[in-house]
Design a protein around this motif. Structure first.
Motif, PDB file in Angstrom:
ATOM      1  N   GLY A   1      39.283   5.522  23.635  1.00  0.00           N
ATOM      2  CA  GLY A   1      40.618   5.728  24.185  1.00  0.00           C
ATOM      3  C   GLY A   1      41.707   5.222  23.274  1.00  0.00           C
ATOM      4  O   GLY A   1      42.889   5.363  23.579  1.00  0.00           O
ATOM      5  N   GLY A   2      41.324   4.607  22.155  1.00  0.00           N
ATOM      6  CA  GLY A   2      42.309   4.141  21.188  1.00  0.00           C
ATOM      7  C   GLY A   2      43.339   3.188  21.754  1.00  0.00           C
ATOM      8  O   GLY A   2      44.476   3.105  21.276  1.00  0.00           O
ATOM      9  N   GLY A   3      42.975   2.435  22.799  1.00  0.00           N
ATOM     10  CA  GLY A   3      43.894   1.486  23.405  1.00  0.00           C
ATOM     11  C   GLY A   3      44.419   1.925  24.761  1.00  0.00           C
ATOM     12  O   GLY A   3      45.127   1.172  25.428  1.00  0.00           O
ATOM     13  N   LEU A   4      44.078   3.142  25.172  1.00  0.00           N
ATOM     14  CA  LEU A   4      44.462   3.618  26.505  1.00  0.00           C
ATOM     15  C   LEU A   4      43.250   3.604  27.426  1.00  0.00           C
ATOM     16  O   LEU A   4      42.112   3.652  26.963  1.00  0.00           O
ATOM     17  N   PRO A   5      43.468   3.557  28.758  1.00  0.00           N
ATOM     18  CA  PRO A   5      42.331   3.538  29.682  1.00  0.00           C
ATOM     19  C   PRO A   5      41.477   4.791  29.549  1.00  0.00           C
ATOM     20  O   PRO A   5      41.993   5.914  29.610  1.00  0.00           O
ATOM     21  N   VAL A   6      40.170   4.599  29.377  1.00  0.00           N
ATOM     22  CA  VAL A   6      39.263   5.742  29.214  1.00  0.00           C
ATOM     23  C   VAL A   6      37.836   5.304  29.461  1.00  0.00           C
ATOM     24  O   VAL A   6      37.492   4.119  29.347  1.00  0.00           O
ATOM     25  N   GLY A   7      37.007   6.233  29.789  1.00  0.00           N
ATOM     26  CA  GLY A   7      35.570   6.022  29.886  1.00  0.00           C
ATOM     27  C   GLY A   7      34.910   7.371  29.710  1.00  0.00           C
ATOM     28  O   GLY A   7      35.569   8.421  29.739  1.00  0.00           O
ATOM     29  N   ALA A   8      33.604   7.367  29.514  1.00  0.00           N
ATOM     30  CA  ALA A   8      32.869   8.624  29.381  1.00  0.00           C
ATOM     31  C   ALA A   8      31.401   8.355  29.636  1.00  0.00           C
ATOM     32  O   ALA A   8      30.907   7.245  29.426  1.00  0.00           O
ATOM     33  N   TYR A   9      30.715   9.378  30.116  1.00  0.00           N
ATOM     34  CA  TYR A   9      29.259   9.310  30.157  1.00  0.00           C
ATOM     35  C   TYR A   9      28.715  10.654  29.691  1.00  0.00           C
ATOM     36  O   TYR A   9      29.344  11.699  29.855  1.00  0.00           O
ATOM     37  N   GLY A  10      27.551  10.589  29.049  1.00  0.00           N
ATOM     38  CA  GLY A  10      26.977  11.813  28.513  1.00  0.00           C
ATOM     39  C   GLY A  10      25.499  11.633  28.268  1.00  0.00           C
ATOM     40  O   GLY A  10      24.956  10.542  28.389  1.00  0.00           O
ATOM     41  N   GLY A  11      24.855  12.744  27.921  1.00  0.00           N
ATOM     42  CA  GLY A  11      23.423  12.685  27.661  1.00  0.00           C
ATOM     43  C   GLY A  11      22.832  14.062  27.491  1.00  0.00           C
ATOM     44  O   GLY A  11      23.523  15.015  27.098  1.00  0.00           O
ATOM     45  N   ARG A  12      21.549  14.148  27.807  1.00  0.00           N
ATOM     46  CA  ARG A  12      20.850  15.418  27.686  1.00  0.00           C
ATOM     47  C   ARG A  12      21.504  16.478  28.564  1.00  0.00           C
ATOM     48  O   ARG A  12      21.943  16.201  29.683  1.00  0.00           O
ATOM     49  N   LYS A  13      21.513  17.711  28.069  1.00  0.00           N
ATOM     50  CA  LYS A  13      22.169  18.805  28.789  1.00  0.00           C
ATOM     51  C   LYS A  13      21.537  19.051  30.156  1.00  0.00           C
ATOM     52  O   LYS A  13      22.245  19.278  31.148  1.00  0.00           O
ATOM     53  N   ASP A  14      20.212  18.979  30.233  1.00  0.00           N
ATOM     54  CA  ASP A  14      19.560  19.262  31.510  1.00  0.00           C
ATOM     55  C   ASP A  14      19.914  18.240  32.573  1.00  0.00           C
ATOM     56  O   ASP A  14      19.927  18.552  33.768  1.00  0.00           O
ATOM     57  N   ILE A  15      20.242  17.021  32.162  1.00  0.00           N
ATOM     58  CA  ILE A  15      20.671  16.003  33.120  1.00  0.00           C
ATOM     59  C   ILE A  15      22.139  16.194  33.469  1.00  0.00           C
ATOM     60  O   ILE A  15      22.517  16.209  34.646  1.00  0.00           O
ATOM     61  N   MET A  16      22.979  16.377  32.462  1.00  0.00           N
ATOM     62  CA  MET A  16      24.421  16.479  32.680  1.00  0.00           C
ATOM     63  C   MET A  16      24.804  17.709  33.493  1.00  0.00           C
ATOM     64  O   MET A  16      25.841  17.704  34.173  1.00  0.00           O
ATOM     65  N   GLU A  17      23.988  18.755  33.465  1.00  0.00           N
ATOM     66  CA  GLU A  17      24.325  19.951  34.233  1.00  0.00           C
ATOM     67  C   GLU A  17      24.134  19.785  35.736  1.00  0.00           C
ATOM     68  O   GLU A  17      24.430  20.685  36.510  1.00  0.00           O
ATOM     69  N   LEU A  18      23.695  18.584  36.148  1.00  0.00           N
ATOM     70  CA  LEU A  18      23.673  18.268  37.580  1.00  0.00           C
ATOM     71  C   LEU A  18      25.051  17.856  38.089  1.00  0.00           C
ATOM     72  O   LEU A  18      25.282  17.792  39.295  1.00  0.00           O
ATOM     73  N   VAL A  19      25.982  17.548  37.156  1.00  0.00           N
ATOM     74  CA  VAL A  19      27.302  17.058  37.544  1.00  0.00           C
ATOM     75  C   VAL A  19      28.185  18.221  37.990  1.00  0.00           C
ATOM     76  O   VAL A  19      28.244  19.274  37.340  1.00  0.00           O
ATOM     77  N   ALA A  20      28.895  18.042  39.115  1.00  0.00           N
ATOM     78  CA  ALA A  20      29.792  19.077  39.643  1.00  0.00           C
ATOM     79  C   ALA A  20      30.906  19.387  38.629  1.00  0.00           C
ATOM     80  O   ALA A  20      31.378  18.485  37.927  1.00  0.00           O
ATOM     81  N   PRO A  21      31.311  20.655  38.502  1.00  0.00           N
ATOM     82  CA  PRO A  21      30.921  21.789  39.347  1.00  0.00           C
ATOM     83  C   PRO A  21      29.694  22.550  38.864  1.00  0.00           C
ATOM     84  O   PRO A  21      29.310  23.532  39.508  1.00  0.00           O
ATOM     85  N   ALA A  22      29.081  22.100  37.758  1.00  0.00           N
ATOM     86  CA  ALA A  22      27.881  22.802  37.292  1.00  0.00           C
ATOM     87  C   ALA A  22      26.717  22.573  38.234  1.00  0.00           C
ATOM     88  O   ALA A  22      25.852  23.434  38.397  1.00  0.00           O
ATOM     89  N   GLY A  23      26.675  21.386  38.865  1.00  0.00           N
ATOM     90  CA  GLY A  23      25.581  21.035  39.749  1.00  0.00           C
ATOM     91  C   GLY A  23      26.066  20.332  40.993  1.00  0.00           C
ATOM     92  O   GLY A  23      27.280  20.234  41.246  1.00  0.00           O
ATOM     93  N   PRO A  24      25.149  19.766  41.779  1.00  0.00           N
ATOM     94  CA  PRO A  24      25.497  19.213  43.089  1.00  0.00           C
ATOM     95  C   PRO A  24      25.995  17.772  43.098  1.00  0.00           C
ATOM     96  O   PRO A  24      26.489  17.303  44.120  1.00  0.00           O
ATOM     97  N   MET A  25      25.854  17.021  41.975  1.00  0.00           N
ATOM     98  CA  MET A  25      26.268  15.614  41.982  1.00  0.00           C
ATOM     99  C   MET A  25      27.774  15.514  41.777  1.00  0.00           C
ATOM    100  O   MET A  25      28.281  15.828  40.698  1.00  0.00           O
ATOM    101  N   TYR A  26      28.472  15.064  42.807  1.00  0.00           N
ATOM    102  CA  TYR A  26      29.935  15.095  42.751  1.00  0.00           C
ATOM    103  C   TYR A  26      30.504  13.866  42.047  1.00  0.00           C
ATOM    104  O   TYR A  26      30.080  12.733  42.267  1.00  0.00           O
ATOM    105  N   GLN A  27      31.485  14.118  41.206  1.00  0.00           N
ATOM    106  CA  GLN A  27      32.268  13.065  40.554  1.00  0.00           C
ATOM    107  C   GLN A  27      33.548  13.712  40.058  1.00  0.00           C
ATOM    108  O   GLN A  27      33.528  14.819  39.508  1.00  0.00           O
ATOM    109  N   ALA A  28      34.689  13.058  40.291  1.00  0.00           N
ATOM    110  CA  ALA A  28      35.978  13.640  39.916  1.00  0.00           C
ATOM    111  C   ALA A  28      36.964  12.533  39.580  1.00  0.00           C
ATOM    112  O   ALA A  28      36.719  11.358  39.863  1.00  0.00           O
ATOM    113  N   GLY A  29      38.093  12.905  38.966  1.00  0.00           N
ATOM    114  CA  GLY A  29      39.119  11.930  38.647  1.00  0.00           C
ATOM    115  C   GLY A  29      40.404  12.602  38.221  1.00  0.00           C
ATOM    116  O   GLY A  29      40.395  13.415  37.292  1.00  0.00           O
ATOM    117  N   THR A  30      41.507  12.263  38.861  1.00  0.00           N
ATOM    118  CA  THR A  30      42.786  12.899  38.567  1.00  0.00           C
ATOM    119  C   THR A  30      43.208  12.719  37.107  1.00  0.00           C
ATOM    120  O   THR A  30      43.699  13.636  36.463  1.00  0.00           O
TER     121      THR A  30
END
Length: 466
Positions: free
Chosen positions: A308-337
């Motif tokens: 984030g270079g000094g600004l608030p930030v976070g991220a998560y990532g990994g294998r494509k087959d796991i990450m594609e479970l995250v909404a809207p690609a998959g059923p695991m919901y997570q969001a942020g304005t």
């Protein structure tokens, strides 16, 4: 004669005479001469007095309260490069760097330039923007485990999201973490957590449901046998293992490569996922994070701070087959304005670009090695037991004989009272260190040899008198 207030912090005023020990270009901290035992109220004291009527404990994050080192915190006015200034006008060499993000120097001119340009376009879209793609491609290109990524607004948010993802993917509920490792303040992680929890001497946090705590298992860092025992006692129930690949929240503790390799083997054999929490180590100890440094590829990774270079930030990532479970690609919901907001993306892109330039990590390694070696030598000259280490721009030390391989070692052996005296005295000398024995320190690209030599000489003087 120097006079301090109750918090043992020097007071702004006329420059303290230091003779030839300090050049005019080096940071100085000023004090006023007065009658011994005179109490002086500083602007920092005034700000903190008001803050305690506004915020719990006077702060918006617990470790800032200086509880483990004593006295009032200093209140920042501004930062630039490797330096910070408090509201009383005192200048310090800064080894916190906003707890890690300021790796290219605080208020870096190049980062500020892209931020000013983005301000004219807007600070938040709540809609897709092209800078998200640019930073995502940089992350995916550099981090071995990441094939897809999701940006969020904090390291805590990244870790709680990846925990939900591990459970969704494996259809298991339990997660294994390590005693003293800190992964943010989500309920599941506040069981035998390190960092601020350890600093304040708190038990496992009130407010965490017993059912949540029961689903969080703990093992001892650098101890594969303790991991095997937990898996054996919870056969087929553990969704994943999350750890700091270099501990920065129990002080600085390095894993053995055998430990990381063993975790990779155990999780594969048990059908569990392995997550490296690289919020602190990500892009700090190597261009490809700790997983590149150690040559171990986890299934998932959490990141923050530097990207984030000094600004608030976070991220998560990994294998494509796991990450594609995250909404809207998959059923695991997570969001942020504010997820992927253009200011943080712009700052992160420029920061990673600077870190990608030739010699960046070599500089971090060189100045950090010089700093740690100098402090260790100064301690031994004065007869203090000390153990220390560093990887690239991350370091730490304990006032005790080593080795320190886990939080239990640090808690049992480290002389926290001596560290508190050392910390307060280093503030007097113009050096700002993490206000806890259980926090790592950080260097940046703008720390110079002169800054390091100034710090070592300050430590030498302090260690002779504490």
């Amino acid at each position: 004669m120097q006079v301090l207030n109750k918090s043992a912090r020097p007071v702004a005023g006329s420059q303290r005479a230091q003779g030839s020990r300090r050049s005019s270009k080096m940071p100085v901290i000023r004090a006023v001469a007065a009658v011994e035992k005179t109490l002086v109220t500083t602007k920092s004291d005034e700000v903190m007095a008001e803050a305690r009527t506004l915020f719990p404990g006077g702060v918006n994050s617990p470790v800032r309260a200086f509880r483990s080192v004593g006295g009032n915190p200093i209140v920042f006015d501004r930062v630039k490069g490797p330096y910070c200034w408090d509201v009383d006008g005192n200048k310090y060499v800064d080894y916190i760097g906003s707890w890690g993000p300021a790796i290219v120097g605080a208020a870096n001119d190049e980062v500020n330039e892209v931020l000013r340009a983005q301000l004219e376009k807007g600070t938040s879209f709540g809609a897709p923007g092209p800078l998200e793609n640019v930073l995502a491609k940089m992350v995916i290109d550099r981090v071995p485990s990441v094939e897809m990524v999701r940006f969020v607004s904090s390291g805590t948010e990244a870790c709680l999201s990846v925990l939900r993802l591990m459970r969704a993917y494996t259809k298991r509920e339990k997660v294994l973490k390590f005693v003293g490792c800190y992964h943010g303040h989500a309920d599941s992680f506040l069981v035998k957590a390190g960092s601020g929890v350890a600093t304040l001497g708190l038990p496992d946090s009130p407010g965490v449901p017993a059912s949540t705590a029961a689903a969080t298992l703990n093992a001892t860092y650098n101890d594969l046998e303790s991991v095997r025992e937990v898996f054996a006692a919870n056969k087929g129930q553990i969704a994943g293992v999350i750890l700091e690949p270099v501990v920065g929240n129990s002080g600085f503790i390095v894993p053995t490569k055998e430990f990381l390799e063993g975790l990779r083997e155990i999780t594969k054999a048990e059908g569990a996922l392995l997550c490296f929490d690289e919020v602190m180590t990500g892009f700090r100890i190597a261009k490809g994070c700790a997983q590149e440094h150690f040559g171990i590829t986890p299934d998932l990774t959490t990141m923050g701070k530097v990207i984030g270079g000094g600004l608030p930030v976070g991220a998560y990532g990994g294998r494509k087959d796991i990450m594609e479970l995250v909404a809207p690609a998959g059923p695991m919901y997570q969001a942020g304005t504010l997820s992927g907001n253009p200011l943080a993306m712009a700052a992160g892109i420029k920061t990673l670009e600077i870190l990608g330039r030739p010699g960046a990590y070599e500089h971090l390694d060189r100045v950090t090695s010089k700093l740690v070696d100098g402090i260790v030598a100064a301690a031994k000259e004065s007869g203090h037991a000390i153990t220390a280490g560093h990887i690239s721009g991350m370091f730490g030390f304990f006032f005790c004989d080593g080795p320190i391989t886990c939080y239990e070692d640090a808690a049992a052996k480290a002389d926290t009272a001596k560290f508190a005296r050392f910390h307060r005295a280093m503030l007097e000398e113009g050096v700002y260190l993490a206000p806890s024995q259980f926090e790592a320190g950080f260097t940046g690209l703008q720390h110079t040899d002169a800054d390091i030599e100034f710090t070592i000489e300050a430590a030498r003087r302090v260690l002779k008198r504490i």
